[in-house]
Enzyme design. Sequence first.
Site, PDB file in Angstrom:
ATOM      1  N   LYS A 296      54.716 -28.445 -50.983  1.00 33.66           N
ATOM      2  CA  LYS A 296      55.593 -28.183 -49.848  1.00 33.66           C
ATOM      3  C   LYS A 296      55.992 -26.725 -49.896  1.00 33.66           C
ATOM      4  O   LYS A 296      56.603 -26.264 -50.864  1.00 33.66           O
ATOM      5  CB  LYS A 296      56.832 -29.077 -49.897  1.00 33.66           C
ATOM      6  CG  LYS A 296      57.820 -28.764 -48.778  1.00 33.66           C
ATOM      7  CD  LYS A 296      58.969 -29.744 -48.716  1.00 33.66           C
ATOM      8  CE  LYS A 296      59.942 -29.358 -47.617  1.00 33.66           C
ATOM      9  NZ  LYS A 296      61.062 -30.282 -47.510  1.00 33.66           N
ATOM     10  N   ARG A 306      65.321 -28.374 -38.693  1.00 32.43           N
ATOM     11  CA  ARG A 306      66.676 -28.104 -39.204  1.00 32.43           C
ATOM     12  C   ARG A 306      67.686 -28.101 -38.072  1.00 32.43           C
ATOM     13  O   ARG A 306      68.844 -28.454 -38.264  1.00 32.43           O
ATOM     14  CB  ARG A 306      66.672 -26.788 -39.983  1.00 32.43           C
ATOM     15  CG  ARG A 306      65.860 -26.912 -41.277  1.00 32.43           C
ATOM     16  CD  ARG A 306      65.807 -25.624 -42.066  1.00 32.43           C
ATOM     17  NE  ARG A 306      64.845 -25.741 -43.170  1.00 32.43           N
ATOM     18  CZ  ARG A 306      64.443 -24.721 -43.911  1.00 32.43           C
ATOM     19  NH1 ARG A 306      64.909 -23.508 -43.685  1.00 32.43           N
ATOM     20  NH2 ARG A 306      63.574 -24.907 -44.892  1.00 32.43           N
ATOM     21  N   LYS A 318      65.068 -21.462 -49.289  1.00 32.33           N
ATOM     22  CA  LYS A 318      64.665 -22.536 -50.205  1.00 32.33           C
ATOM     23  C   LYS A 318      63.545 -22.085 -51.145  1.00 32.33           C
ATOM     24  O   LYS A 318      62.820 -22.915 -51.695  1.00 32.33           O
ATOM     25  CB  LYS A 318      64.261 -23.769 -49.395  1.00 32.33           C
ATOM     26  CG  LYS A 318      65.403 -24.321 -48.516  1.00 32.33           C
ATOM     27  CD  LYS A 318      65.067 -25.694 -47.922  1.00 32.33           C
ATOM     28  CE  LYS A 318      66.265 -26.283 -47.172  1.00 32.33           C
ATOM     29  NZ  LYS A 318      66.009 -27.658 -46.689  1.00 32.33           N
ATOM     30  N   GLU A 334      51.274 -28.574 -59.240  1.00 32.68           N
ATOM     31  CA  GLU A 334      52.107 -29.637 -58.663  1.00 32.68           C
ATOM     32  C   GLU A 334      51.317 -30.950 -58.571  1.00 32.68           C
ATOM     33  O   GLU A 334      51.844 -32.028 -58.806  1.00 32.68           O
ATOM     34  CB  GLU A 334      52.604 -29.230 -57.271  1.00 32.68           C
ATOM     35  CG  GLU A 334      53.572 -28.045 -57.258  1.00 32.68           C
ATOM     36  CD  GLU A 334      54.992 -28.437 -57.671  1.00 32.68           C
ATOM     37  OE1 GLU A 334      55.244 -29.639 -57.885  1.00 32.68           O
ATOM     38  OE2 GLU A 334      55.849 -27.539 -57.777  1.00 32.68           O
ATOM     39  N   LYS A 349      52.350 -29.799 -46.927  1.00 32.87           N
ATOM     40  CA  LYS A 349      53.261 -29.559 -45.808  1.00 32.87           C
ATOM     41  C   LYS A 349      53.593 -28.085 -45.739  1.00 32.87           C
ATOM     42  O   LYS A 349      53.938 -27.529 -46.784  1.00 32.87           O
ATOM     43  CB  LYS A 349      54.525 -30.369 -46.046  1.00 32.87           C
ATOM     44  CG  LYS A 349      55.606 -30.176 -45.028  1.00 32.87           C
ATOM     45  CD  LYS A 349      56.828 -30.951 -45.423  1.00 32.87           C
ATOM     46  CE  LYS A 349      57.937 -30.644 -44.457  1.00 32.87           C
ATOM     47  NZ  LYS A 349      59.169 -31.274 -44.840  1.00 32.87           N
ATOM     48  N   SER A 375      57.683 -29.807 -37.570  1.00 35.56           N
ATOM     49  CA  SER A 375      58.353 -29.570 -36.292  1.00 35.56           C
ATOM     50  C   SER A 375      57.862 -28.303 -35.598  1.00 35.56           C
ATOM     51  O   SER A 375      57.640 -28.292 -34.390  1.00 35.56           O
ATOM     52  CB  SER A 375      59.865 -29.514 -36.519  1.00 35.56           C
ATOM     53  OG  SER A 375      60.190 -28.542 -37.503  1.00 35.56           O
ATOM     54  N   TYR A 414      54.835 -35.769 -35.001  1.00 34.77           N
ATOM     55  CA  TYR A 414      55.725 -36.133 -33.897  1.00 34.77           C
ATOM     56  C   TYR A 414      54.925 -36.508 -32.655  1.00 34.77           C
ATOM     57  O   TYR A 414      55.487 -36.995 -31.682  1.00 34.77           O
ATOM     58  CB  TYR A 414      56.675 -34.957 -33.597  1.00 34.77           C
ATOM     59  CG  TYR A 414      57.498 -34.574 -34.817  1.00 34.77           C
ATOM     60  CD1 TYR A 414      58.619 -35.307 -35.172  1.00 34.77           C
ATOM     61  CD2 TYR A 414      57.129 -33.498 -35.627  1.00 34.77           C
ATOM     62  CE1 TYR A 414      59.360 -34.992 -36.295  1.00 34.77           C
ATOM     63  CE2 TYR A 414      57.852 -33.169 -36.760  1.00 34.77           C
ATOM     64  CZ  TYR A 414      58.965 -33.919 -37.094  1.00 34.77           C
ATOM     65  OH  TYR A 414      59.677 -33.607 -38.216  1.00 34.77           O
TER      66      TYR A 414
END
Length: 428
Positions: A296, A306, A318, A334, A349, A375, A414
């Site tokens: 990610k 957000r 982040k 990872e 992602k 998004s 979405y």
Amino acid sequence: MMAAAATPGCGVSQALTACGSHEGLRRVAPVFGPGVVSVSAPCKLPRKLNVQAVAEPIAKSSPRTIEECEANVVAGNAPAAPPVPAKPSAPEGTPAISPLVMPARPRRNRRSPALRAAFQETTISPANFILPLFVHEGEQNAPIGAMPGCQRLGWRHGLIDEVYKARDVGVNSVVLFPKVPDALKSSTGDEAYNPDGLVPRCIRLLKDKFPDLVIYTDVALDPYSSDGHDGIVREDGLIMNDETVHQLCKQAVAQAQAGADVVSPSDMMDGRVGAIRKALDLAGHQDVSIMAYTAKYASAFYGPFREALDSNPRFGDKKTYQMNPANYREALIETRMDEAEGADILMVKPAMPYLDVIRLLRDNTALPISAYQVSGEYSMIRAAAAAGMLDEKKAVLESLLSIRRAGADVILTYFAIQAAQWLCAERV
Ligand code: PBG
């Protein structure tokens, strides 16, 4: 293009309703000459149905037996075939050249829809989609400005209606994201494991209504954190790893307790997959899966999300927990950790800007891969389409196909309902 599977509302039965029954077909299918059948079906239908519909009239009306027909041909009286079609003419001025001599002409395999369909390497189906759903405490749905077409769903009615719509077109997997009232947010995000919190309530409601729905949940503190971070923030701004993992375990167990099928840690703390696996097992949830957000990235494409959850970090970014967009090899570190810690599904992602990373994981693990068309990717396509710059349907389906081609098994998108509707329409 793809298998119809057991997709409600998408199958042959729909084609029949739209075009009439076998009986209807029999009436409209004329039969010409001995053994020659011409079918003019009233609309596009699977060939099998046409053949069935005319089989009976051929047998009854054919004046000659097969033996007679064969004897005719042997005697040199073959029936006339249609004439050889004239060669289509090229526009005036086309240079007259002798054809290039080359053994391979890849265009040969692309020259008709049937050939293209036969050699298609990748397919998409509603079964590959996971629909992200935003829920809030309200009774009414509320539009999300940065994500036209998406809404924060009222947890009781709006949510159920949306899941009905999804299942109707074969999308039977959803992932829940809660918009939590500010008053319930805290620096340690304890609302995340409230057994009567918004997410556990939604899970119970959905499982009651749709027992076979696959429910994914998000495991991270950001919707519950007064700091808007995925973990607990120390005085000096450091995101505390192990203490956060402790909270995430409680959150995952609360979600499993409510009936979640797959918990998905999106927080990017180290060691959380193993810790969550252990916590789930200890609580008797051996059958609850973990979809790890493995690679990610700290991405600008999460912006609209957000806004949807009002979960922007109150300070900083982040980057100390999400991955650097410049890094490729690091995704393997990872991957190995999440695999060793017991993840069932590995996620990349965002999706489209990171197709190389999806392929990297595909080639380095036997586990299923998921990809999140986030998004920002959604809003980009919507905005371009709204401005008349893109054909939305083509762009959406191409983006999803590309994510599959890169190696993703399932896609969080979405567009899930809309894309599934388009795919169903193509099948008929
Ligand atoms: C938070 C989370 C985010 C998304 C899913 N879970 C945002 C973030 O990490 O800031 C983004 C999804 C999207 O943009 O569609 N744990």
